[in-house]
Design an enzyme around this catalytic site. Structure first.
Site, PDB file in Angstrom:
ATOM      1  N   ASP A   1      40.291  45.343  49.906  1.00 56.94           N
ATOM      2  CA  ASP A   1      39.868  45.253  48.513  1.00 56.94           C
ATOM      3  C   ASP A   1      38.720  46.230  48.240  1.00 56.94           C
ATOM      4  O   ASP A   1      37.724  46.270  48.962  1.00 56.94           O
ATOM      5  CB  ASP A   1      39.431  43.812  48.227  1.00 56.94           C
ATOM      6  CG  ASP A   1      39.136  43.572  46.763  1.00 56.94           C
ATOM      7  OD1 ASP A   1      39.130  44.535  45.974  1.00 56.94           O
ATOM      8  OD2 ASP A   1      38.908  42.411  46.396  1.00 56.94           O
TER       9      ASP A   1
ATOM     10  N   SER B   1      36.053  38.414  40.875  1.00 59.89           N
ATOM     11  CA  SER B   1      35.648  39.757  40.487  1.00 59.89           C
ATOM     12  C   SER B   1      34.331  39.715  39.702  1.00 59.89           C
ATOM     13  O   SER B   1      33.319  39.248  40.222  1.00 59.89           O
ATOM     14  CB  SER B   1      36.770  40.417  39.690  1.00 59.89           C
ATOM     15  OG  SER B   1      36.505  41.776  39.465  1.00 59.89           O
TER      16      SER B   1
END
Length: 518
Positions: free
Chosen positions: A353, A301
């Site tokens: 995602d 991330s």
């Protein structure tokens, strides 16, 4: 719902009413300077409102110059995004429900044989993919370990606290010479549990966390003969402010031919770690112990984006380095920098995602599509929301609400869900694009892309499955064009979770990782 109201509700009121009153009294005949002054005043007021909101939400953070600058930058960005609409949360929810069903209908109607391959399927490419997947599964456990004890306890809810409780205080005295920043024994204990490394394998661990300054650790991975730098992803409010500082800033990389710029907040975080590694001699110390090892940088991330930019800064000094970026943010680096990073960065993206598809241009496109959906639908909002909730939880057949203008006249909408005057400020970019599928011809933000070569992992079989059913995955090489649109799905957040990504990698490679006990 309360959080949504705080974020979306506009205390300034709609800009539509002053505009209509002004038009009735001859506002359209104003000089351009007067009109510009009117919108500049409204925009400045909106920025101040968003700054007040951020200060309220972040009241526990120190109000220093860095935080004030971040609040100002984020406020300008967010106020600009919402300045030409007057949507309420239920409008956005209805638009998202319609858009999700529309995307599912398009996916179900697609011919299974009409699939464009993401990359050539030659034996060499397939072998390269298997090798990189195996390496990614190994290095993912270090990206997971960087999150410390919160993710470890979350992933091991029954045994996590018991395993860490005996070690938290035991290691506190021995790690004082190793840790830079905040000293917290449970974090280091969880890193030892997840990675399987010994205390002597760690060169430096930093738990220091401020805006633009994120935790990381440096260790010796003897299994892969690597000096490994693992950067933590988003885990605090300060990290969220770093994420939201999404403006572009120059990232000087001399060997890149072309414009070299990147996400401001992540670029600042990469420069912070770069100075620590180089100026404080951390990498020199590591390579003095293991001179034959190669440098590997990893993260998930926010940590993936930081690791990618850090790798770009270090590549000229360490030409053999590799970076494994798991679920990196989509709006990260310029096209020239992304092409350069393909030499040494491998990005891994799972399913639908949201984060790898998250960029300012993509969010503008999502806003435009939501506006078009709600403006072209003539069903009551309560029906859309009720069916949307049922569809998200239980699945079923997408509703056949009329959401497209094709093959019918616009006059057929007797009672649209929302009149376009209640949606948009006339004259705005979104106002002109609502009746067209084309994006604005003059984008207001520079395009940013995912880093490196991209491995795209998807689930095989039906999109809906039982809670305890076995999940099978497939992986293929992809490219950044596959992530230019946000996909609405109940999995858009779950597919971003680091334990889910690591479990998918372990499933693909049949690797027995310590972290697979999640």
């Amino acid at each position: 719902m309360i959080l949504g109201l705080l974020i979306v509700f506009d205390p300034l009121g709609s800009l539509r009413r002053p505009t209509l009153i002004g038009e009735a009294s001859g506002l359209r005949d104003l000089q351009s300077s007067e009109s510009s002054q009117l919108f500049y005043t409204a925009r400045s007021l909106a920025v101040r409102v968003w700054e007040s909101r951020l200060r309220l939400l972040c009241c526990c953070l120190p109000q220093d110059d860095n935080h004030r600058a971040a609040f100002s930058s984020i406020s300008q960005l967010v106020s600009g995004f919402f300045s030409d609409t007057d949507l309420v949360p239920s409008d956005i929810a209805a638009g998202l429900a319609l858009l999700h069903q529309e995307q599912d209908k398009m996916e179900h109607c697609r011919d299974p044989d009409d699939v464009i391959p993401h990359s050539p399927s030659s034996p060499i490419v397939s072998q390269d993919l298997e090798v990189e997947l195996e390496k990614a599964a190994h290095f993912m456990q270090f990206a997971v370990a960087a999150y410390g004890w919160p993710l470890y306890v979350y992933s091991n809810p029954l045994t996590g606290l018991c395993k860490l409780s005996g070690d938290c205080c035991h290691n506190r005295n021995t790690e004082s010479d190793l840790v830079g920043g905040d000293n917290f024994g449970c974090n280091f204990s969880s890193i030892l549990h997840v990675t399987g490394l010994q205390y002597r394998d760690f060169i430096h661990i930093s738990f220091h966390n401020q805006i633009y300054e994120i935790p990381f650790f440096v260790a010796l991975d003897h299994k892969r003969e690597a000096v490994l730098v693992a950067v933590r992803g988003t885990l605090s409010l300060k990290d969220a402010l770093t994420d939201l500082s999404a403006e572009c800033e120059n990232l000087p990389v001399e060997v890149v031919s072309g414009a070299s710029y990147a996400h401001k907040g992540i670029s600042q975080a990469a420069n912070y770690i770069y100075k620590k590694l180089v100026n404080d001699g951390i990498l020199s110390q590591a390579f003095s112990i293991a001179p034959e090892y190669r440098l590997v940088i990893t993260g998930h991330s926010l940590g993936a984006g930081t690791a990618s930019l850090l790798a770009a800064l270090l590549h000229s000094t360490y030409p053999t380095l590799k970076c494994y970026a798991f679920s990196p943010p989509g709006g990260l680096m310029s096209k020239a920098l992304a092409e350069y990073s393909k030499q040494f960065v491998i990005s891994v993206v799972l399913g639908k995602d949201l984060v790898p598809r998250l960029s300012i241009p993509n969010m503008e496109d999502l806003k435009r599509r939501i506006l078009k959906m709600v403006s072209n639908c003539n069903k009551p909002k309560y029906k859309i929301l009720l069916h949307g909730c049922w569809y998200e939880v239980f699945g079923g057949t997408p509703d056949d609400f009329p959401t497209e203008m094709e093959n019918r006249r616009e006059e057929a909408l007797n009672q649209p869900l929302l009149g376009e005057e209640s949606l948009l400020v006339p004259g705005s970019t979104s106002y002109h694009s609502i009746s067209s599928d084309d994006s604005p011809t003059h984008p207001t933000h520079l395009p940013l892309f995912l880093p490196g070569r991209i491995i795209y992992i998807t689930e095989e079989g039906p999109s809906r499955r039982h809670c305890f059913s076995q999940v099978r995955y497939r992986a293929e090489w992809s490219n950044e064009t596959a992530f230019h649109s946000v996909l609405i799905s109940p999995r858009m957040v779950a597919d971003h979770m680091p334990d889910v990504v690591h479990r998918a990698l372990c499933s693909l490679t049949m690797v027995s990782c310590l972290c697979c006990m999640f």
